[in-house]
Design a protein around this motif. Structure first.
Motif, PDB file in Angstrom:
ATOM      1  N   THR A   1       0.855  -1.200   0.000  1.00 20.86           N
ATOM      2  CA  THR A   1       0.000   0.000   0.000  1.00 20.86           C
ATOM      3  C   THR A   1       0.887   1.245   0.000  1.00 20.86           C
ATOM      4  O   THR A   1       0.969   1.958   1.000  1.00 20.86           O
ATOM      5  CB  THR A   1      -0.951   0.029   1.212  1.00 20.86           C
ATOM      6  OG1 THR A   1      -0.163  -0.089   2.405  1.00 20.86           O
ATOM      7  CG2 THR A   1      -1.995  -1.055   1.148  1.00 20.86           C
TER       8      THR A   1
ATOM      9  N   CYS B   1      -2.598   3.572  -0.981  1.00 18.29           N
ATOM     10  CA  CYS B   1      -3.510   2.512  -1.405  1.00 18.29           C
ATOM     11  C   CYS B   1      -2.773   1.482  -2.245  1.00 18.29           C
ATOM     12  O   CYS B   1      -1.607   1.667  -2.581  1.00 18.29           O
ATOM     13  CB  CYS B   1      -4.680   3.102  -2.193  1.00 18.29           C
ATOM     14  SG  CYS B   1      -4.200   3.942  -3.715  1.00 18.29           S
ATOM     15  N   THR B   2      -3.473   0.426  -2.593  1.00 18.15           N
ATOM     16  CA  THR B   2      -2.896  -0.617  -3.438  1.00 18.15           C
ATOM     17  C   THR B   2      -2.831  -0.150  -4.886  1.00 18.15           C
ATOM     18  O   THR B   2      -3.466   0.847  -5.261  1.00 18.15           O
ATOM     19  CB  THR B   2      -3.742  -1.899  -3.388  1.00 18.15           C
ATOM     20  OG1 THR B   2      -5.022  -1.616  -3.973  1.00 18.15           O
ATOM     21  CG2 THR B   2      -3.915  -2.405  -1.962  1.00 18.15           C
TER      22      THR B   2
END
Length: 142
Positions: free
Chosen positions: A27, A93-94
């Motif tokens: 992430t 975030c991913t």
């Protein structure tokens, strides 16, 4: 509201050994640029931006807005040059989430392209940091 401590009230350097470092490669921190005006030159409303903010928060859990910047880029297909103000937005975030955010941003703002820049994957945490509620009230006795 209590103020954060001044530098002279910082905790001792000995707490550095208690801090942890994590690799957040799954992430990472990304940055994308959100336009302030439409392709026709009409400014986006604060309400429009806040709707986008809520969409990104639903996807990634949050975001950080940075002061607007001015940028110039050339459309390689047409050779046309664009100069515009953008809002840099940082998101942890991913990869899958940033792709979804870029697609939604392109749709939401009717953009030709949205670039996601990879920023960082290191997180340092300080277990000794005071929560804002725990910070000393520096206004007492003033």
């Amino acid at each position: 509201m209590p103020l954060r401590p001044f530098p002279h009230l910082m905790k001792p350097k000995s707490i550095l050994t208690d801090m942890t470092v994590e690799d957040t490669a799954s992430t990472p921190l990304w940055e994308i640029l959100v336009p302030t005006v439409s392709n026709s030159g009409r400014p986006f409303t604060v309400r429009h931006h806040r709707q986008w903010d809520a969409l990104v928060t639903r996807i990634a859990g949050g975001l950080t807005l940075v002061q607007p910047v001015r940028g110039t880029w050339e459309n390689p297909a047409t050779g046309e040059t664009y100069t515009e103000r953008n809002i840099p937005v940082r998101i942890t975030c991913t990869r899958e989430q940033i792709v979804e955010i870029c697609k939604e941003t392109a749709r939401f703002y009717d953009q030709i392209a949205v670039l996601a820049v990879f920023v960082a994957t290191v997180l340092v945490t300080n277990p000794h940091a005071s929560a804002l509620d725990d910070a000393p009230d520096l206004t007492e006795g003033a």
